[in-house]
Design an enzyme around this catalytic site. Structure first.
Site, PDB file in Angstrom:
ATOM      1  N   THR A   1     -62.768  -4.437  13.683  1.00  0.00           N
ATOM      2  CA  THR A   1     -63.585  -5.027  14.568  1.00  0.00           C
ATOM      3  C   THR A   1     -63.588  -6.548  14.029  1.00  0.00           C
ATOM      4  OG1 THR A   1     -65.786  -4.257  14.034  1.00  0.00           O
ATOM      5  CG2 THR A   1     -64.469  -3.383  15.791  1.00  0.00           C
TER       6      THR A   1
ATOM      7  N   ASP B   1     -71.247   4.370  10.703  1.00  0.00           N
ATOM      8  CA  ASP B   1     -72.777   4.433  11.058  1.00  0.00           C
ATOM      9  C   ASP B   1     -72.697   2.708  11.519  1.00  0.00           C
ATOM     10  OD1 ASP B   1     -73.525   6.725  10.624  1.00  0.00           O
ATOM     11  OD2 ASP B   1     -75.429   6.203   9.723  1.00  0.00           O
TER      12      ASP B   1
ATOM     13  N   THR C   1     -70.517   1.047  13.216  1.00  0.00           N
ATOM     14  CA  THR C   1     -70.116   0.520  14.452  1.00  0.00           C
ATOM     15  C   THR C   1     -70.414   1.541  15.470  1.00  0.00           C
ATOM     16  OG1 THR C   1     -68.035   1.869  13.751  1.00  0.00           O
ATOM     17  CG2 THR C   1     -67.957  -0.356  13.503  1.00  0.00           C
ATOM     18  N   ILE C   2     -71.082   2.565  15.141  1.00  0.00           N
ATOM     19  CA  ILE C   2     -71.407   3.680  15.904  1.00  0.00           C
ATOM     20  C   ILE C   2     -72.280   3.375  17.245  1.00  0.00           C
ATOM     21  CG2 ILE C   2     -73.560   4.477  14.889  1.00  0.00           C
ATOM     22  CD1 ILE C   2     -72.564   7.532  15.275  1.00  0.00           C
ATOM     23  N   ASN C   3     -73.120   2.415  17.117  1.00  0.00           N
ATOM     24  CA  ASN C   3     -73.590   2.019  18.268  1.00  0.00           C
ATOM     25  C   ASN C   3     -72.835   1.608  19.541  1.00  0.00           C
ATOM     26  OD1 ASN C   3     -74.991  -0.658  19.892  1.00  0.00           O
ATOM     27  ND2 ASN C   3     -76.799   1.075  19.345  1.00  0.00           N
TER      28      ASN C   3
ATOM     29  N   LEU D   1     -84.208  16.043  18.082  1.00  0.00           N
ATOM     30  CA  LEU D   1     -83.019  16.926  18.328  1.00  0.00           C
ATOM     31  C   LEU D   1     -81.913  16.001  19.196  1.00  0.00           C
ATOM     32  CD1 LEU D   1     -84.571  20.342  18.849  1.00  0.00           C
ATOM     33  CD2 LEU D   1     -83.447  19.730  16.734  1.00  0.00           C
TER      34      LEU D   1
ATOM     35  N   ASP E   1     -81.716  17.922  23.159  1.00  0.00           N
ATOM     36  CA  ASP E   1     -82.866  18.653  23.688  1.00  0.00           C
ATOM     37  C   ASP E   1     -83.122  17.890  25.005  1.00  0.00           C
ATOM     38  OD1 ASP E   1     -83.772  16.282  22.447  1.00  0.00           O
ATOM     39  OD2 ASP E   1     -85.496  17.733  21.864  1.00  0.00           O
TER      40      ASP E   1
ATOM     41  N   GLU F   1     -78.683  -2.621  15.914  1.00  0.00           N
ATOM     42  CA  GLU F   1     -78.346  -3.732  16.372  1.00  0.00           C
ATOM     43  C   GLU F   1     -79.785  -4.334  17.155  1.00  0.00           C
ATOM     44  OE1 GLU F   1     -75.256  -5.459  16.653  1.00  0.00           O
ATOM     45  OE2 GLU F   1     -74.585  -3.793  15.645  1.00  0.00           O
TER      46      GLU F   1
END
Length: 301
Positions: free
Chosen positions: A44, A69, A71-73, A217, A220, A273
């Protein structure tokens, strides 16, 4: 590396520019390609790139989109917007500053092992949280003093010290310590006051390994809320976060949705972010994604 990789559909790995030169990751990618597994890599440059790469993954018929982690959002949000029938599985690598989500999921920190898990791990349904109908987070939304610190921590300090940089930078900025006045509501919860720290967790860890929402969790259908409202900020913050225990000045709740209203602009950090505003409606989308996680992942009910 001695693992035998089963042959199956391709994966697409989305990296930010800071991770593209990681030699350990380059070797892992090379190894699994040599083992016969098709693995595409994209880097990116600006916001929106991850969403375009997820669209490319769909066009290629890719089975898994892998993000770090860092770019995970954006990756998780882009996957959530796809029709369920077209949605690839999510894989995660520990490539962020603090790796809070990967750590809480017990994803291996060794990149070759983490990549193998992301490629061939068993997919399980997980929730994602949506904010104001247009933003998402997979791990946690945090507000208050800690969020201002993580937002302002210099990149060079994060590169040198990782998650510890947040704590060190926070100690240097204690002169700016102040609480955020706000009102937080849920179907069975109401609180109003001055919050030093707000954590709304789908995952458990934030700010470099602090167990802000220790009971959360990811499957859930609920969010865990943690509020620290205390004038005795240092003993409360260190004791409560370091030990993951409740404190007399700490309030916790569990809810499928939360509404946060503030008289002045506040900042929420959504998986790294920032989002500014005075009103935030945060709700869970149950089983929004499938994710390749370790068999005994502590975040699974």
């Amino acid at each position: 590396m001695e693992a035998q990789v089963p042959k199956q559909s391709a994966s697409l790995l989305i990296l930010n520019g800071k991770s593209a030169g990681n030699e350990e990751l380059r070797q892992a990618v090379k190894y699994y390609r040599q083992e016969g597994y098709p693995l595409f890599v994209r880097v990116t440059w600006e916001h929106g790139d991850a969403q375009r790469y997820v669209a490319e993954a769909v066009e290629r018929g890719v089975a898994t989109v892998i993000g770090g982690d860092g770019t995970i959002n954006e990756v998780a949000g882009a996957l959530t917007l796809l029709p369920a029938a077209q949605r690839p599985c999510l894989g995660i690598l520990p490539l962020g500053t603090a790796n809070d989500f990967a750590t809480a999921c017990t994803i291996p920190l060794e990149l070759d092992k983490a990549l193998l898990l992301a490629i061939v791990g068993k997919p399980v349904p997980i929730d994602i949280a949506q904010v104001n109908n247009d933003r998402f987070f997979i791990n946690m939304a945090t507000g208050g003093f800690g969020t201002r610190i993580t937002t302002e921590t210099p990149e060079k300090l994060k590169s040198a010290l990782g998650g510890a940089s947040y704590f060190i930078h926070g100690l240097l900025r204690m002169d700016t310590l102040k609480a955020d006045s706000c009102e937080i509501r849920g179907p069975d919860f109401h609180w109003q006051g001055d919050a030093l720290v707000i954590g709304i967790g789908n995952g458990r860890l934030a700010g470099g390994g602090q167990a802000l929402c220790p009971g959360a969790l990811i499957n859930d259908g609920r969010l865990q809320l943690r509020i620290i409202a205390s004038e005795e900020w240092l003993p409360t913050l260190i004791n409560s976060l370091a030990n993951g225990d409740d404190h007399p000045q700490s309030l916790s709740a569990s809810s499928p949705w939360l509404q946060v209203d503030a008289p002045n602009e506040i900042i929420f950090n959504l998986d790294g972010e920032p989002l500014r505003g005075r009103q935030f409606h945060i709700t869970v989308i149950p089983a929004a994604l499938t994710c390749r996680l370790p068999p005994q992942c502590p975040l699974l009910a």
